[in-house]
Design an enzyme around this catalytic site. Structure first.
Site, PDB file in Angstrom:
ATOM      1  N   SER A 260     -16.742   5.779 -24.185  1.00 57.75           N
ATOM      2  CA  SER A 260     -15.627   6.118 -25.056  1.00 57.75           C
ATOM      3  C   SER A 260     -15.924   5.679 -26.492  1.00 57.75           C
ATOM      4  O   SER A 260     -16.918   6.104 -27.058  1.00 57.75           O
ATOM      5  CB  SER A 260     -14.338   5.496 -24.516  1.00 57.75           C
ATOM      6  OG  SER A 260     -13.227   6.078 -25.151  1.00 57.75           O
TER       7      SER A 260
ATOM      8  N   ASP B 250     -11.949  15.518 -19.405  1.00 58.14           N
ATOM      9  CA  ASP B 250     -11.643  14.222 -20.024  1.00 58.14           C
ATOM     10  C   ASP B 250     -10.430  14.328 -20.941  1.00 58.14           C
ATOM     11  O   ASP B 250     -10.422  15.127 -21.880  1.00 58.14           O
ATOM     12  CB  ASP B 250     -12.855  13.746 -20.827  1.00 58.14           C
ATOM     13  CG  ASP B 250     -12.819  12.264 -21.147  1.00 58.14           C
ATOM     14  OD1 ASP B 250     -11.754  11.776 -21.585  1.00 58.14           O
ATOM     15  OD2 ASP B 250     -13.839  11.592 -20.969  1.00 58.14           O
TER      16      ASP B 250
ATOM     17  N   HIS C  86     -11.444   9.977 -17.490  1.00 54.01           N
ATOM     18  CA  HIS C  86     -12.125   9.575 -18.720  1.00 54.01           C
ATOM     19  C   HIS C  86     -13.502   9.026 -18.390  1.00 54.01           C
ATOM     20  O   HIS C  86     -13.642   8.061 -17.654  1.00 54.01           O
ATOM     21  CB  HIS C  86     -11.284   8.520 -19.435  1.00 54.01           C
ATOM     22  CG  HIS C  86     -11.833   8.110 -20.762  1.00 54.01           C
ATOM     23  ND1 HIS C  86     -12.485   8.982 -21.610  1.00 54.01           N
ATOM     24  CD2 HIS C  86     -11.821   6.910 -21.401  1.00 54.01           C
ATOM     25  CE1 HIS C  86     -12.833   8.335 -22.709  1.00 54.01           C
ATOM     26  NE2 HIS C  86     -12.457   7.086 -22.595  1.00 54.01           N
TER      27      HIS C  86
END
Length: 527
Positions: free
Chosen positions: A238, A466, A496
């Site tokens: 991320s 996602d 995610h």
């Protein structure tokens, strides 16, 4: 996704459970204040030769969250923690140092050890010292040849943490109406942002200008040297992909084997990032709703189509906007903002869809406890009512990175476009553009520079479903890294990120690269 405050959450921080995060400690020398700042001079060249004192890890600090010291890592041995000194201001060695908290589990096959594999799990604001032990089972195979290492970036957890409002103030802050409908509500919202920013300045003014991603990347190169590695082997998840991209731009020749998973789009400014997340979370909600319909009577939520299921959620949020509901026997109430936040939290992983289904059903029946637990998890609130500093750090890092500052009128002008992108999350994300409007420190960039000519191949993993870092970001990261650097791997899945989804195709491809140096074929797809 961020709660109402930050311009966008380049995230990962709470994807490991519907509870708070999990730790660090170590020893250091020199006089420090309460934020872990030292008055000693900070010469980066001299700091590169410092020796770390690795000791058994203690329980998490208050800023890292609640919990106990980590249990033994998969494969045996123990987690060890240390602190490493880095310059507060790389441009001014006289400004002193910051102590960074590190955690490590040494490689199990020392005869074939490659080096350290450094993790950043995102946020920004997530404690790597607590997250790595919680997630270590996923990386057991990598530990054979790597020391698994993570850290609390500057401003985060046990590393000179940004401190803003106290626990009771944060309860009020996170419960407030983050999608104002009247001038009075707009004024209250802006005043709350100003109060929060003022508290950050009052409690952490020394560190605030220095917690950005560029300095965190410099810290990682110093960490590489202190750990004794010629190259930085790295897994960024991320926001960790953005940090990794900035590192590759600054130190392309020092990049080793690197993987970016759940990729933040480096071409997006604040507005584009927020709009992309509105679309991403809406896509995830669409997929959740369709799954509910496909399960027929087994699903607790009403509706014979995905749109009807989502209509149930929209109606619930509208009702909460008029009147909060009790959250079990906690003495607290679930507000519209907290419900929206809780729904977003549950969309981070397909494993949490059952929590979302149950939470919405409970709330329809008048009990907001489960959605509030999910919201608390996003915000770093423990059962005892204490908060980690994850959201304070998230705001501080976002606002010192990005230049954009929005007004109420500008946010309101964006509402139609955001609502078209998502009837559930659109308002929430549009009003979130005000997150840095009152911040006391100027931002650095419009978008980060991640161009890395001369770097070796970096594996960039994108997940088509996602919600927090939409799939398009992976291709844009590959393009911006430059020819011969970014290699895209696509995962057709939900949630995610991809590696921790359990998909064997993704894990085998990433492991083959990290352990054996085999670069995946460009454009490879895992389903």
């Amino acid at each position: 996704m961020e709660h109402h405050r930050a311009p966008r959450k380049r995230t990962r921080a709470t994807a490991f459970g519907a509870a708070a995060l999990l730790l660090a400690a170590g020893c250091s020398s020199g006089d420090k204040d309460d934020n872990g700042l030292s008055s000693s001079a900070a010469d980066p060249a001299k700091l590169a030769s410092q020796k770390l004192s690795w000791k058994p890890c203690a329980a998490p600090t208050a800023a890292e969250g609640t919990g106990s010291a980590p249990s033994a890592p998969p494969g045996g041995g123990e987690w060890k923690c240390a602190t490493m000194k880095v310059p507060l201001d790389y441009a001014d060695p006289k400004a002193g140092t910051v102590d960074l908290a590190l955690i490590r589990a040494e490689a199990t096959d020392k005869a074939h050890r490659i080096g350290s594999l450094v993790f950043n799990f995102g946020g920004p604001g997530g404690s790597g010292v607590t997250t790595l032990p919680a997630a270590a089972t996923d990386y057991k195979g990598l530990r054979a040849r790597y020391d698994l290492v993570s850290f609390d970036p500057r401003g985060v957890g046990a590393s000179a943490p940004v401190r803003c409002e106290n626990d009771s103030q944060l309860d009020t802050y996170f419960a407030q109406d983050a999608t104002p409908d009247t001038p009075a509500q707009e004024k209250s919202y802006v005043e709350s942002l100003k109060s929060f920013a003022t508290a950050c300045q009052d409690n952490s003014g020394t560190v605030l200008p220095h917690v950005g991603t560029t300095n965190a990347a410099r810290d990682m190169d110093l960490m590489r040297q202190v750990l004794g590695d010629q190259k930085l082997h790295y897994m960024g998840i991320s926001y960790g992909t953005e940090l990794g991209g900035v590192y590759a731009h600054l130190f392309p020749k020092n990049v080793g084997r690197a993987v970016f998973d759940g990729v933040v789009d480096p071409t997006n400014d604040v507005e584009q990032g927020a709009l992309g997340q509105a679309k991403g979370f809406q896509l995830a909600l669409d997929n959740f709703a369709q799954d509910c319909v496909n399960r027929g009577d087994q699903c607790l939520l009403r509706g014979s189509t995905a749109k009807e299921v989502e209509g149930t959620i929209v109606k619930l949020l509208a009702q909460l906007g008029q009147k909060p509901i009790p959250a079990g026997n906690s003495g607290r109430q679930l507000t519209q903002t907290q419900a929206t936040n809780g729904i977003a939290q549950a969309l981070y992983s397909k494993e949490y869809w059952q929590l979302l289904e149950q939470g919405v059903d409970d709330a329809e029946g008048g009990d907001g406890a489960l959605l509030l637990v999910l919201s608390d998890s996003m915000n770093g609130r423990a059962k005892d009512g204490s908060y980690s500093n994850i959201q304070a750090a998230n705001a501080a890092i976002n606002c010192v990175d990005f230049k954009q500052r929005y007004t109420v009128d500008q946010a309101k002008a964006k509402l139609p476009e955001f609502r078209a992108a998502s009837p559930v999350f659109g308002d929430f994300m549009a009003w979130g553009l005000l997150g840095c409007s009152e911040w006391p420190v100027a931002g650095q960039w419009t978008t980060p520079d991640v161009s890395a000519p001369g770097a070796p191949p970096i594996v960039v993993v994108g997940n088509t479903g996602d919600p927090a870092t939409p799939y398009e970001g992976a291709k844009n990261m590959v393009d911006k890294l430059g020819p011969g650097v970014g290699v895209e791997l696509t995962y057709k899945g939900q949630g995610h990120g991809a590696y921790d989804s359990g998909n064997k195709c993704v894990q085998n491809a990433v492991n083959a690269y990290l352990l054996e140096g085999r670069v995946p074929s460009a454009g490879a797809v895992c389903a």
